[in-house]
Design an enzyme around this catalytic site. Structure first.
Site, PDB file in Angstrom:
ATOM      1  CB  THR A  93      -0.896   0.021   1.256  1.00 45.24           C
ATOM      2  OG1 THR A  93      -1.647  -1.181   1.303  1.00 45.24           O
ATOM      3  CG2 THR A  93      -1.832   1.224   1.234  1.00 45.24           C
ATOM      4  CE  LYS A 168      -5.084  -1.003   1.616  1.00 46.66           C
ATOM      5  NZ  LYS A 168      -5.370  -2.232   2.288  1.00 46.66           N
ATOM      6  CE  LYS A 243       1.616   2.334   4.099  1.00 44.54           C
ATOM      7  NZ  LYS A 243       2.141   1.038   3.710  1.00 44.54           N
TER       8      LYS A 243
HETATM    9  P1  NAD Z   1       6.129  -5.721   7.183  1.00 40.20           P
HETATM   10  O1  NAD Z   1       6.862  -4.563   7.733  1.00 40.20           O
HETATM   11  O2  NAD Z   1       5.820  -6.889   8.068  1.00 40.20           O
HETATM   12  O3  NAD Z   1       6.901  -6.300   5.885  1.00 40.20           O
HETATM   13  C1  NAD Z   1       7.638  -5.506   4.994  1.00 40.20           C
HETATM   14  C2  NAD Z   1       8.934  -6.259   4.691  1.00 40.20           C
HETATM   15  O4  NAD Z   1       9.659  -5.558   3.682  1.00 40.20           O
HETATM   16  C3  NAD Z   1       9.848  -6.386   5.897  1.00 40.20           C
HETATM   17  O5  NAD Z   1      10.138  -7.759   6.127  1.00 40.20           O
HETATM   18  C4  NAD Z   1      11.106  -5.601   5.484  1.00 40.20           C
HETATM   19  O6  NAD Z   1      12.305  -6.137   6.011  1.00 40.20           O
HETATM   20  C5  NAD Z   1      11.042  -5.739   3.977  1.00 40.20           C
HETATM   21  N1  NAD Z   1      11.830  -4.742   3.257  1.00 40.20           N
HETATM   22  C6  NAD Z   1      11.854  -3.398   3.408  1.00 40.20           C
HETATM   23  N2  NAD Z   1      12.685  -2.831   2.509  1.00 40.20           N
HETATM   24  C7  NAD Z   1      13.206  -3.852   1.778  1.00 40.20           C
HETATM   25  C8  NAD Z   1      14.129  -3.922   0.698  1.00 40.20           C
HETATM   26  N3  NAD Z   1      14.702  -2.813   0.199  1.00 40.20           N
HETATM   27  N4  NAD Z   1      14.448  -5.137   0.192  1.00 40.20           N
HETATM   28  C9  NAD Z   1      13.880  -6.266   0.689  1.00 40.20           C
HETATM   29  N5  NAD Z   1      13.005  -6.268   1.721  1.00 40.20           N
HETATM   30  C10 NAD Z   1      12.674  -5.071   2.253  1.00 40.20           C
HETATM   31  O7  NAD Z   1       4.786  -5.129   6.561  1.00 40.20           O
HETATM   32  P2  NAD Z   1       3.448  -5.938   6.171  1.00 40.20           P
HETATM   33  O8  NAD Z   1       2.478  -5.904   7.313  1.00 40.20           O
HETATM   34  O9  NAD Z   1       3.835  -7.226   5.551  1.00 40.20           O
HETATM   35  O10 NAD Z   1       2.837  -4.961   5.059  1.00 40.20           O
HETATM   36  C11 NAD Z   1       3.416  -4.866   3.753  1.00 40.20           C
HETATM   37  C12 NAD Z   1       2.580  -3.904   2.938  1.00 40.20           C
HETATM   38  O11 NAD Z   1       1.232  -4.387   2.876  1.00 40.20           O
HETATM   39  C13 NAD Z   1       2.488  -2.497   3.509  1.00 40.20           C
HETATM   40  O12 NAD Z   1       2.522  -1.578   2.449  1.00 40.20           O
HETATM   41  C14 NAD Z   1       1.156  -2.476   4.240  1.00 40.20           C
HETATM   42  O13 NAD Z   1       0.596  -1.187   4.334  1.00 40.20           O
HETATM   43  C15 NAD Z   1       0.325  -3.379   3.338  1.00 40.20           C
HETATM   44  N6  NAD Z   1      -0.799  -4.047   4.003  1.00 40.20           N
HETATM   45  C16 NAD Z   1      -0.644  -4.605   5.236  1.00 40.20           C
HETATM   46  C17 NAD Z   1      -1.743  -5.223   5.851  1.00 40.20           C
HETATM   47  C18 NAD Z   1      -1.595  -5.856   7.210  1.00 40.20           C
HETATM   48  O14 NAD Z   1      -2.631  -6.187   7.812  1.00 40.20           O
HETATM   49  N7  NAD Z   1      -0.393  -6.063   7.716  1.00 40.20           N
HETATM   50  C19 NAD Z   1      -2.992  -5.266   5.196  1.00 40.20           C
HETATM   51  C20 NAD Z   1      -3.110  -4.732   3.905  1.00 40.20           C
HETATM   52  C21 NAD Z   1      -1.997  -4.106   3.333  1.00 40.20           C
END
Ligand code: NAD
Length: 294
Positions: A93, A168, A243
């Site tokens: 997102t 979204k 966010k």
């Molecule tokens: P998270 O922080 O658990 O996962 C993100 C991952 O990206 C981390 O493991 C981090 O180490 C990795 N990362 C960051 N920069 C990187 C890079 N340069 N190279 C490789 N890896 C890298 O976050 P999440 O909860 O998995 O959410 C991910 C996305 O999905 C976000 O944009 C969030 O807004 C969206 N989202 C989350 C949810 C939820 O319920 N958690 C629901 C819908 C959407």
């Protein structure tokens, strides 16, 4: 069989990648955090040494990263490392402007691209029941569909580049505003001595009905599965709602759209997150509205 490069194996990415493995795709993954990369490996993902290494043999690349700057940085590393014509699907997102920039960069490297954010949370990622909102060309959408289907219950092609992110944030702005409205209704009922079940029985079948009330009712009792019955354990954390509301405000300012309630909702979720509610489910906003923690 299609080979997938999967970058970002966090709370959402690891189970999504795991579902691609279950459906028979070869998935080469990378995450900057070794423990998160390992979480992917335990689900059958092949560990790559870098994001460029993960995409080198891929037909399709999926990114699931925190914010726009992470996506643009990973695109900078990977677009030059992938085969010509590879499809890049970003399911993070992120802000609409960065999503459009990511599409432009992909196109200038002769790659296909799709913005395809999701709703459904970690539970939906585990169960492969996410909703995907996609933006991009028909050709990119057609190529992405069989891959997305391995992780999704519903897929909507919303329009051109950036339309998935736009859908979204508009949806989540409606959700944030409606949760505050439901919380205010139940808080007022308490002061008026009106039983919460009575209010629910009326409002959930009348014109006040909405998803925030019938699925995430912010008081314990009327909806037994709602986070209010479980100490406001998320669900969907207030920090993530903040966010998305902030992204909606950014987009509204850029587009010149008037969103007065969206602005107020962002302000209220910022206060609530700052006062200790960030990790609690977003329905816990009622505790701030009431001015008490019970
Ligand atoms: P998270 O922080 O658990 O996962 C993100 C991952 O990206 C981390 O493991 C981090 O180490 C990795 N990362 C960051 N920069 C990187 C890079 N340069 N190279 C490789 N890896 C890298 O976050 P999440 O909860 O998995 O959410 C991910 C996305 O999905 C976000 O944009 C969030 O807004 C969206 N989202 C989350 C949810 C939820 O319920 N958690 C629901 C819908 C959407």
């Amino acid at each position: 069989m299609t080979t997938i490069g999967f970058i970002g194996l966090g709370n959402m990415g690891a189970p999504m990648a795991g579902n691609l493995v279950k459906k028979g795709f070869t998935v080469r993954g990378f995450d900057l955090v070794p423990a998160n990369l390992e979480a992917g490996v335990t689900r059958g993902v092949i560990a790559a040494k870098s994001s460029a290494d993960a995409v080198a043999t891929a037909d399709v690349v999926v990114t699931m990263l925190p914010a726009g700057r992470h996506v643009l940085s990973v695109y900078g590393d990977t677009l030059k490392a992938a085969k010509l014509g590879t499809l890049f699907i970003d399911s993070s997102t992120i802000d609409v402007a960065s999503a459009r920039t990511a599409h432009e960069q992909a196109s200038s490297h002769k790659m296909l691209s799709l913005d395809a954010p999701v709703s459904g949370g970690v539970g939906g990622a585990e169960a492969a029941t996410l909703t995907f909102m996609a933006g991009g060309t028909d050709a990119a959408f057609a190529k992405a569909k069989p891959v997305i289907e391995a992780m999704a219950k519903k897929i909507v092609h919303c329009g051109a580049a950036g339309s998935g992110q736009a859908a979204k944030i508009c949806n989540n702005m409606i959700l944030g505003i409606s949760m505050i409205a439901v919380a205010e209704g139940f808080a007022l009922a308490e002061k008026l001595g009106l039983d919460k079940q009575a209010l629910f029985d009326v409002a959930s079948t009348s014109s006040g009905q909405c998803w925030a009330m019938t699925s995430y009712c912010p008081v314990p009792g009327p909806v037994p599965a709602s986070p209010a019955n479980n100490g406001y354990k998320p669900g969907f954390a207030s920090a993530l709602m903040l966010k998305d509301l902030s992204l909606a405000q950014e987009a509204a300012q850029t587009a010149g759209a008037s969103t007065p309630l969206g602005a107020l909702a962002a302000q209220l979720y910022r206060m609530h997150s700052g006062a200790g509610g960030a990790d609690a489910d977003f329905s816990s906003i009622i505790t701030m509205i009431r001015g008490s923690k019970d």
